[in-house]
Enzyme design. Structure first.
Site, PDB file in Angstrom:
ATOM      1  N   ASP A 195     -98.098  15.258  57.600  1.00 33.49           N
ATOM      2  CA  ASP A 195     -98.185  14.142  58.592  1.00 33.49           C
ATOM      3  C   ASP A 195     -99.610  14.509  59.503  1.00 33.49           C
ATOM      4  O   ASP A 195    -100.412  15.457  59.196  1.00 33.49           O
ATOM      5  CB  ASP A 195     -97.314  14.700  59.574  1.00 33.49           C
ATOM      6  CG  ASP A 195     -97.011  13.934  61.032  1.00 33.49           C
ATOM      7  OD1 ASP A 195     -97.211  12.561  60.774  1.00 33.49           O
ATOM      8  OD2 ASP A 195     -97.187  14.552  61.856  1.00 33.49           O
TER       9      ASP A 195
ATOM     10  N   ASP B  88    -100.694  13.436  63.348  1.00 26.59           N
ATOM     11  CA  ASP B  88    -100.764  13.681  64.720  1.00 26.59           C
ATOM     12  C   ASP B  88     -99.637  14.858  64.797  1.00 26.59           C
ATOM     13  O   ASP B  88     -98.465  15.014  64.492  1.00 26.59           O
ATOM     14  CB  ASP B  88    -100.217  12.692  65.568  1.00 26.59           C
ATOM     15  CG  ASP B  88    -101.182  11.410  65.917  1.00 26.59           C
ATOM     16  OD1 ASP B  88    -102.488  11.758  66.417  1.00 26.59           O
ATOM     17  OD2 ASP B  88    -100.984  10.430  65.290  1.00 26.59           O
TER      18      ASP B  88
END
Length: 218
Positions: A8, A10
């Site tokens: 991922d 953020d």
């Protein structure tokens, strides 16, 4: 044999939740004189694609209005994030993966403009073979499609992969794709990540439990 790492963006490569919160708080105050708390951010925004976020923030508004707000919010976020710092240990992990021939891909609900901006601010544009963004797909996280797409990009299968996530929607997506998933406790409590299905929870990429898991799976 471990041959793929899926990240991922953020909250996983860099801790950005505070900047996203500030961007939304500023816009809501400027446009609607509406206060917005960190608790509301965690409930309605963290880990969600912009379409999902705007549906929760503005259920009465049109899709066009949702998109306009999302565009303003992301532009404000980029203005606030001209420089970013990687999560501790990330560069070590990426170097180790490169040395062992393990593929790397970013899998994010962030828009392409944000992904490109953030990887540039981190100096990691060349560190990943592919960047999978939800706006290019039929479904975003928490659907497993983004992670399934990341596996296809790397020519890997769930049994040979490891994913890294910091949000509940992201964990649901990675686990739904059948991937061993490590939760980073940057935005959620470790208990919440474990409850969402994380196979391992770490504070950062220097955690010795992560390195034990990597060596065991390699």
């Amino acid at each position: 044999m471990l041959d793929a790492l899926l990240f991922d963006l953020d909250g996983t490569l860099t801790d950005t939740d505070t900047l996203h919160l500030v961007a939304i708080q500023q816009l809501l105050l400027e446009e609607d004189n509406r206060p917005f708390t960190a608790a509301e951010f965690m409930e309605k925004c963290s880990g969600r694609a912009n379409a999902q976020m705007c549906q929760l923030l503005f259920p009465e508004r049109s899709v066009a209005e949702h998109q306009a707000f999302a565009d303003r919010k992301e532009a404000r976020f980029r203005a606030l994030s001209t420089t970013l710092e990687p999560i501790p240990g990330l560069l070590r992990l990426l170097g180790w993966a490169n040395g062992h021939g393990i593929g790397r891909v970013v899998v994010t609900n962030a828009p392409r403009a944000n992904a490109d901006h953030m990887l540039g601010a981190l100096g990691l544009v060349e560190a990943f073979a592919h960047v999978v963004v939800a706006e290019d797909l039929a479904r975003a996280k928490p659907d497993p499609l983004p992670y399934q797409t990341g596996l296809l990009k790397l020519g890997s299968v769930p049994a040979n992969a490891m994913a890294f996530e910091d949000s509940v929607p992201g964990l649901s997506a990675a686990k739904g794709a059948g991937i061993f998933t490590v939760g980073l406790a940057t935005s959620q409590a470790p208990e919440a990540l474990l409850a969402a299905g994380a196979d391992l929870v770490i504070e950062d990429f220097n955690d010795p439990h992560l390195w034990q898991a990597l060596e065991a799976r390699r």
